[in-house]
Each structure stands twice: as structure tokens, then as C-alpha cells.
Motif scaffolding. Structure first.
Motif, short mmCIF file in Angstrom:
data_model
loop_
_atom_site.label_atom_id
_atom_site.label_comp_id
_atom_site.label_asym_id
_atom_site.label_seq_id
_atom_site.Cartn_x
_atom_site.Cartn_y
_atom_site.Cartn_z
N ALA A 77 61.67 -58.92 26.52
CA ALA A 77 60.23 -59.15 26.36
C ALA A 77 59.63 -58.19 25.32
N TRP A 78 59.96 -56.91 25.41
CA TRP A 78 59.43 -55.95 24.42
C TRP A 78 59.92 -56.30 23.01
N ASN A 79 61.17 -56.66 22.90
CA ASN A 79 61.70 -57.01 21.58
C ASN A 79 60.98 -58.23 21.01
N LEU A 115 57.94 -59.34 21.88
CA LEU A 115 56.54 -58.99 21.62
C LEU A 115 56.38 -58.21 20.32
N LEU A 116 57.30 -57.30 20.04
CA LEU A 116 57.21 -56.55 18.78
C LEU A 116 57.50 -57.44 17.58
N THR A 120 60.59 -49.99 29.82
CA THR A 120 59.55 -49.82 28.82
C THR A 120 59.59 -48.43 28.20
N TYR A 122 62.78 -48.07 26.06
CA TYR A 122 62.69 -48.92 24.87
C TYR A 122 61.81 -48.27 23.82
N TRP A 123 60.63 -47.83 24.19
CA TRP A 123 59.70 -47.23 23.23
C TRP A 123 60.22 -45.90 22.70
N THR A 180 62.93 -57.18 30.74
CA THR A 180 61.95 -56.25 30.19
C THR A 180 62.27 -55.91 28.74
N LEU A 181 63.54 -55.61 28.46
CA LEU A 181 63.93 -55.27 27.09
C LEU A 181 63.76 -56.46 26.15
#
Length: 161
Positions: A81-83, A85-86, A22, A25-26, A78-79
Motif C-alpha cells: 500500500a505504501w509503495n 501510494l508513493l 509504516t 518503510y519510511w 501495508t508495504l
């Protein structure tokens, strides 16, 4: 069978890998969104080299020292999921979309180059003219509006002929 379970066991705490993924990624999202310029529809050698080096450096930061497939799957999940979600957030929220994607900017208005935008985006007049020639534009006087889109592509509106 014991060696197969060894491959998939977790050596790190899952929340630890999620936190690492996280944070990196951010950080990279902010770097790519705010610090790097959008190139005019192309990826140069230096840009490609930068992406490869960032990928290698960030993978070391995210991985810690994991050695199992299970640890890698947690990090990759995790990566992903963030991608997702964004993408979902930018589809459903104009605010999220504005934060993630830079707005289109004018490069040419009514046949005149907008120098301020070229300077801010570090685009030379030669680069701009090259891309316009690729789109069949020989003279700026034929152009009503050229916009640099968020993906680096140029959209061109000509005067009616």
C-alpha cells in the motif's frame, strides 16, 4: 479444518503491524533516498549485500514475532500500500516526485567533467569513462551533456556530427 484456520488467524493486532510496517518503510525510504549514493547504472556486490542485510534486519523489526500467514499478509499489504501510494503520489504531484526521486545531475557539460557532482555522488572518473565507453563515447570532446538520472543510468547528448 481447525489447523487451516490457525494458519490464517491474527496473533498481533492489525494496526500494530501496520504501524511497524509504516515506520520501517519510511525509515528505509529516507535512508535509500538521502543517505545512499546512486551508483552509475549498476549494483555492486557491497550494495547487494547491504540490501539483503537491510531486508533481513527490517523484516525482524516489522514482524515482531508473528507466526501466522494472516499476520504476514497484513504486513505485506501495508508495504504494498505504501509503495503504491508513493507511486500514485509522485505521478500526480511534482512535489512528491521531487521528494522521492533525486533530480538528474550533470556529470559532463560541453566536454568537461563536472567534478563537484562526481565528488558529491562518489563517482570516480574511471567509473564515468567506463560507462561512457559502454555508450560508444571515446572522447569527452564529443559530448555536449551527460546527466546522471534518478535511476542511476546515464543519459548522453553528443554534439551533432
Amino acid at each position: 479444518m481447525d489447523s487451516l484456520s490457525e494458519l490464517f488467524r491474527l496473533e498481533m493486532l492489525p494496526w500494530h503491524m501496520v504501524l511497524r510496517g509504516t515506520v520501517v518503510y519510511w525509515f528505509l525510504l529516507l535512508v535509500f533516498r538521502f543517505l545512499l549514493r546512486r551508483d552509475v547504472g549498476s549494483l555492486g556486490v557491497a550494495d547487494l549485500l547491504f540490501v539483503v542485510l537491510v531486508a533481513d534486519a527490517s523484516s525482524n523489526a516489522m514482524q515482531g514475532e508473528y507466526k501466522t500467514i494472516g499476520d504476514g499478509l497484513v504486513l505485506i499489504s501495508t508495504l504494498v500500500a505504501w509503495n503504491y501510494l508513493l507511486d500514485w503520489g509522485s505521478y500526480h504531484s511534482p512535489l512528491v516526485s521531487r521528494l522521492i526521486e533525486p533530480p538528474p545531475e550533470p556529470l559532463v557539460k560541453h566536454g568537461r567533467i563536472v567534478q563537484r557532482t562526481l565528488r558529491r555522488q562518489l563517482i570516480t572518473v574511471d567509473e564515468l569513462m567506463s560507462k561512457l565507453r559502454e555508450k560508444g563515447i571515446a572522447e569527452l570532446s564529443d559530448v555536449r551533456l551527460v546527466m546522471l538520472e534518478s535511476d542511476g543510468e546515464l543519459s548522453v547528448r553528443k554534439y551533432k556530427t
